[in-house]
Design an enzyme around this catalytic site. Structure first.
Site, PDB file in Angstrom:
ATOM      1  N   ALA A 137       0.854  -1.132   0.009  1.00  0.00           N
ATOM      2  CA  ALA A 137      -0.003  -0.018  -0.033  1.00  0.00           C
ATOM      3  C   ALA A 137       0.793   1.395  -0.092  1.00  0.00           C
ATOM      4  CB  ALA A 137      -0.878   0.042   1.206  1.00  0.00           C
ATOM      5  N   ARG A 161      10.825   7.100  -0.863  1.00  0.00           N
ATOM      6  CA  ARG A 161      12.143   7.459  -1.219  1.00  0.00           C
ATOM      7  C   ARG A 161      12.659   7.199  -2.624  1.00  0.00           C
ATOM      8  NH1 ARG A 161      14.018   3.678   3.759  1.00  0.00           N
ATOM      9  NH2 ARG A 161      11.695   3.084   3.390  1.00  0.00           N
ATOM     10  N   TYR A 169       6.405  -8.802   1.541  1.00  0.00           N
ATOM     11  CA  TYR A 169       6.252  -7.449   1.203  1.00  0.00           C
ATOM     12  C   TYR A 169       6.614  -7.362  -0.307  1.00  0.00           C
ATOM     13  CZ  TYR A 169       7.386  -6.073   6.515  1.00  0.00           C
ATOM     14  OH  TYR A 169       7.034  -5.954   7.656  1.00  0.00           O
ATOM     15  N   GLY A 170       5.774  -6.311  -0.709  1.00  0.00           N
ATOM     16  CA  GLY A 170       5.711  -6.194  -2.195  1.00  0.00           C
ATOM     17  C   GLY A 170       6.997  -5.469  -2.722  1.00  0.00           C
ATOM     18  N   GLY A 196      15.169  -3.087  10.233  1.00  0.00           N
ATOM     19  CA  GLY A 196      14.833  -3.360  11.615  1.00  0.00           C
ATOM     20  C   GLY A 196      16.034  -4.342  12.150  1.00  0.00           C
ATOM     21  N   ASN A 214      16.083  -7.735  10.109  1.00  0.00           N
ATOM     22  CA  ASN A 214      14.503  -8.271   9.668  1.00  0.00           C
ATOM     23  C   ASN A 214      14.360  -8.043   8.159  1.00  0.00           C
ATOM     24  OD1 ASN A 214      11.938  -8.911   9.716  1.00  0.00           O
ATOM     25  ND2 ASN A 214      11.444  -6.864  10.113  1.00  0.00           N
ATOM     26  N   ARG A 240       7.977  -5.101 -36.940  1.00  0.00           N
ATOM     27  CA  ARG A 240       6.986  -4.852 -35.980  1.00  0.00           C
ATOM     28  C   ARG A 240       5.812  -6.133 -35.863  1.00  0.00           C
ATOM     29  NH1 ARG A 240       4.629   0.218 -37.813  1.00  0.00           N
ATOM     30  NH2 ARG A 240       3.473   0.253 -35.846  1.00  0.00           N
ATOM     31  N   TYR A 281      -2.729   2.680 -45.318  1.00  0.00           N
ATOM     32  CA  TYR A 281      -3.635   3.236 -44.542  1.00  0.00           C
ATOM     33  C   TYR A 281      -4.196   4.286 -45.482  1.00  0.00           C
ATOM     34  CZ  TYR A 281      -5.268   6.064 -40.757  1.00  0.00           C
ATOM     35  OH  TYR A 281      -6.142   6.801 -39.590  1.00  0.00           O
ATOM     36  N   SER A 320      12.356   0.703 -57.476  1.00  0.00           N
ATOM     37  CA  SER A 320      12.807   1.443 -56.443  1.00  0.00           C
ATOM     38  C   SER A 320      11.794   2.625 -56.544  1.00  0.00           C
ATOM     39  CB  SER A 320      14.093   1.930 -56.498  1.00  0.00           C
ATOM     40  OG  SER A 320      15.211   1.004 -56.577  1.00  0.00           O
TER      41      SER A 320
HETATM   42  C1  UD1 Z   1      10.223  -2.906   7.107  1.00  0.00           C
HETATM   43  C2  UD1 Z   1      10.372  -3.464   8.548  1.00  0.00           C
HETATM   44  C3  UD1 Z   1      11.941  -3.414   8.815  1.00  0.00           C
HETATM   45  C4  UD1 Z   1      12.370  -4.492   7.613  1.00  0.00           C
HETATM   46  C5  UD1 Z   1      12.466  -4.024   6.314  1.00  0.00           C
HETATM   47  C6  UD1 Z   1      12.777  -4.815   5.405  1.00  0.00           C
HETATM   48  C7  UD1 Z   1       8.365  -2.550   9.601  1.00  0.00           C
HETATM   49  C8  UD1 Z   1       7.957  -1.634  10.767  1.00  0.00           C
HETATM   50  N1  UD1 Z   1       9.628  -2.548   9.229  1.00  0.00           N
HETATM   51  O1  UD1 Z   1      10.798  -1.400   7.043  1.00  0.00           O
HETATM   52  O2  UD1 Z   1      12.098  -4.157   9.951  1.00  0.00           O
HETATM   53  O3  UD1 Z   1      13.912  -4.610   7.826  1.00  0.00           O
HETATM   54  O4  UD1 Z   1      11.024  -3.815   5.789  1.00  0.00           O
HETATM   55  O5  UD1 Z   1      12.721  -4.560   4.150  1.00  0.00           O
HETATM   56  O6  UD1 Z   1       7.813  -3.414   9.142  1.00  0.00           O
HETATM   57  N2  UD1 Z   1       3.314  -0.733   3.814  1.00  0.00           N
HETATM   58  C9  UD1 Z   1       2.152  -0.794   3.594  1.00  0.00           C
HETATM   59  N3  UD1 Z   1       1.115   0.106   4.574  1.00  0.00           N
HETATM   60  C10 UD1 Z   1       1.918   0.831   5.290  1.00  0.00           C
HETATM   61  C11 UD1 Z   1       3.257   0.902   5.431  1.00  0.00           C
HETATM   62  C12 UD1 Z   1       3.898   0.004   4.224  1.00  0.00           C
HETATM   63  O7  UD1 Z   1       1.440  -1.596   2.742  1.00  0.00           O
HETATM   64  O8  UD1 Z   1       1.107   1.664   6.072  1.00  0.00           O
HETATM   65  C13 UD1 Z   1       4.159  -1.663   2.534  1.00  0.00           C
HETATM   66  C14 UD1 Z   1       4.746  -0.930   1.811  1.00  0.00           C
HETATM   67  O9  UD1 Z   1       4.322  -0.821   0.460  1.00  0.00           O
HETATM   68  C15 UD1 Z   1       6.081  -2.007   1.308  1.00  0.00           C
HETATM   69  C16 UD1 Z   1       6.406  -2.726   2.719  1.00  0.00           C
HETATM   70  O10 UD1 Z   1       5.075  -2.660   3.667  1.00  0.00           O
HETATM   71  O11 UD1 Z   1       5.863  -2.932   0.616  1.00  0.00           O
HETATM   72  C17 UD1 Z   1       7.171  -2.431   3.546  1.00  0.00           C
HETATM   73  O12 UD1 Z   1       7.258  -1.157   4.191  1.00  0.00           O
HETATM   74  P1  UD1 Z   1       8.324   0.065   4.081  1.00  0.00           P
HETATM   75  O13 UD1 Z   1       7.745   1.202   4.429  1.00  0.00           O
HETATM   76  O14 UD1 Z   1       9.040   0.136   2.930  1.00  0.00           O
HETATM   77  O15 UD1 Z   1       9.092  -0.754   5.424  1.00  0.00           O
HETATM   78  P2  UD1 Z   1      10.688  -0.653   5.969  1.00  0.00           P
HETATM   79  O16 UD1 Z   1      10.934   0.818   6.186  1.00  0.00           O
HETATM   80  O17 UD1 Z   1      11.222  -1.093   4.581  1.00  0.00           O
HETATM   81 CA    CA Z   2      11.024  -1.539   2.594  1.00  0.00          CA
END
Ligand code: UD1
Ligand code: CA
Length: 459
Positions: A8, A13, A105-106, A142, A172, A336, A390, A408
């Site tokens: 989400a 960054r 994580y996405g 983390g 983490n 193409r 066309y 040609s």
């Molecule tokens: C997070 C972890 C951190 C870990 C790191 C690894 C937490 C608090 N921290 O930090 O410990 O070392 O990932 O990559 O979890 N997202 C949401 N909704 C939100 C916030 C984030 O869906 O409200 C999603 C983001 O789109 C992203 C993922 O969660 O895909 C991680 O969020 P991000 O802000 O990148 O966390 P980090 O600071 O990297």
């Molecule tokens: Ca991240």
């Protein structure tokens, strides 16, 4: 087992107005990679939390063939990773003692199925498992806190970590698996009393420990597999890493690469025997190359097939096309979508083809546009020939038999048919059919004026 994918966030960054998880790695959006991996671990359901430009995210990764298992969850305001999981928890079966929730994580796109399977084996009714990594590059991540007996007791975000904790090199990955039954209780106890005023998912580690749960850390060795993408530097680094994996596979299979660092495979590439690839070549989508094929420098090939013995010369661009055996393409050819070139066809420099079927041994060696055409065998399309397909409103077709010769600088105004052995004089504009063995001349007659005086400059 159910999977939750967090996607989400905006990705501040990245300094982009587009959602971070749609950035591609190896030609595929990061989120799509994570979804594909999630579906390979036999999840009953995949909950994807989206928020920032949610519709765009959904649209882009839909249609990859696994939608039936997907539950899209909207997180209106992005208040942290814990808050994101709170939005999904209502759709998860938390009654079943045996149900496990896997959190992905996405923005961690290269996680592998086998690692997730190992993680799931470490998860139980009173065990939470977490993928960790030991690295000197711990910035922004983390920190994993362990107690006197070396058991994981908490995860502390860098911004909240003491200077002692900041030195910890075990970090983490964000990826964890936990018993579904315990999840709602832990989520309910999260707060945002931290430096970022966010609800951290990582805080549930300490809560689980308080509740007598064991934390099983799966410490993995490959940094790239759990690398998160938060900025363009990390995106570029993971792209290079994936490219080197793709390239190593090609080299192992015996493909000759003039410089392995200057070839990109953004999709699936299969190569036969004795294939040679020069520098700055890009493959996109699904590309199949036969035996004894050589590909020159700066060539881009997308979703196409190249037959045995064909030669693709420098700076050519091939998209959505089929090329037969022993064909010669380029340099500077543009092939193409919808082009089908039979064996021994030659397409030379500055020739563009689109929706064109060209028969065996036919040639268009220089400067031509061949659109919406069916061309027989052994035809010669002269330099500067334009297929006018066309009329400003509709596309029309030109059909040429075998052994047709186009002089040609001619234009073929479609729809038009030129039968076998038809011959078109140079500089003709052809808008009527030409029967077999006929010569068509369609240009004004040359006048040659004797004693003509050139204009002179006025003073
Ligand atoms: C997070 C972890 C951190 C870990 C790191 C690894 C937490 C608090 N921290 O930090 O410990 O070392 O990932 O990559 O979890 N997202 C949401 N909704 C939100 C916030 C984030 O869906 O409200 C999603 C983001 O789109 C992203 C993922 O969660 O895909 C991680 O969020 P991000 O802000 O990148 O966390 P980090 O600071 O990297
Ligand atoms: Ca991240």
């Amino acid at each position: 087992m159910e999977v939750v994918i967090l996607a989400a966030g905006k990705g501040a960054r990245m300094f982009s107005k587009y959602p971070k998880v749609l950035n591609t790695i190896g030609g595929k959006p990061m989120l799509q990679r994570v979804i594909e991996t999630a579906s390979s671990v036999n999840a009953n359901r995949i909950h994807i939390v989206i928020g920032f430009r949610a519709e765009e995210v959904k649209e882009r990764v839909s249609g990859v063939g696994i939608e039936q298992n997907i539950n899209w969850v909207i997180q209106e305001e992005q208040l942290g990773t814990g808050h994101a999981v709170q939005q999904a928890v209502f759709s998860i079966d938390c009654e079943d003692d045996k149900n496990t929730v896997l959190i992905l994580y996405g923005d961690v796109p290269l996680i592998q199925t086998r690692t997730l399977n190992r993680l799931l084996e470490l998860t139980g009714e009173s065990c939470l498992s977490l993928i960790t990594l030991t690295t000197a590059n711990n910035d922004g991540l983390g920190r994993v806190i362990r107690d006197e007996s070396n058991q994981v007791s908490a995860v502390v975000e860098q911004k909240d970590a003491s200077s002692e904790q900041q030195k910890i090199t075990e970090v983490n990955s964000g990826i964890m698996a936990l018993p579904a039954k315990r999840l709602p209780g832990w989520l309910a106890r999260l707060d945002n009393a931290n430096k970022q005023a966010e609800y951290y998912l990582t805080d549930i580690i300490a809560l689980a420990v308080q509740d007598g749960c064991k934390i099983n850390a799966l410490n993995i060795g490959d940094e790239n597999e759990v690398q998160g993408v938060n900025d363009k530097t990390q995106l570029a680094r993971l792209e290079r890493h994936l490219q080197m994996i793709n390239i190593s596979k090609l080299l192992e299979q015996g493909v000759t690469l003039r410089d392995p660092e200057r070839v990109d495979v953004r999709g699936e590439l299969t190569c036969g025997q004795d294939v040679e690839i020069d520098v700055n070549v890009i493959f996109e989508g699904s590309v199949k190359i036969g035996n004894n094929v050589s590909i020159g420098a700066n060539v881009i090939i997308k979703d196409s097939t190249i037959g045995d013995g064909s030669e693709i010369l420098a700076n050519s661009n091939i998209d959505g096309s089929e090329i037969g055996l022993n064909a010669a393409i380029g340099p500077f050819a543009r092939i193409r979508p919808g082009t089908v070139l039979h064996n021994q066809v030659k397409i030379g420099n500055f020739v563009e083809t689109k929706n064109a079927i060209i028969g065996e041994g036919s040639k268009a060696n220089h400067l031509a546009y061949i659109g919406d055409a069916e061309i027989g065998e052994n035809c010669n399309i002269g330099a500067g020939t334009i297929f006018c397909n066309y009329d400003g409103a509709n596309k029309n077709k030109s059909i040429l038999g075998n052994n047709v010769f186009i002089g040609s600088n001619s234009v073929l105004i479609a729809p038009v048919n030129l039968a076998d052995n038809a011959f078109v004089a140079a500089g003709s504009a052809i808008n009527n059919d030409v029967p077999s063995d006929n010569l068509a001349v369609a240009r004004s007659k040359q006048r040659t004026i004797a004693g003509w005086k050139r204009p002179t400059k006025k003073h």
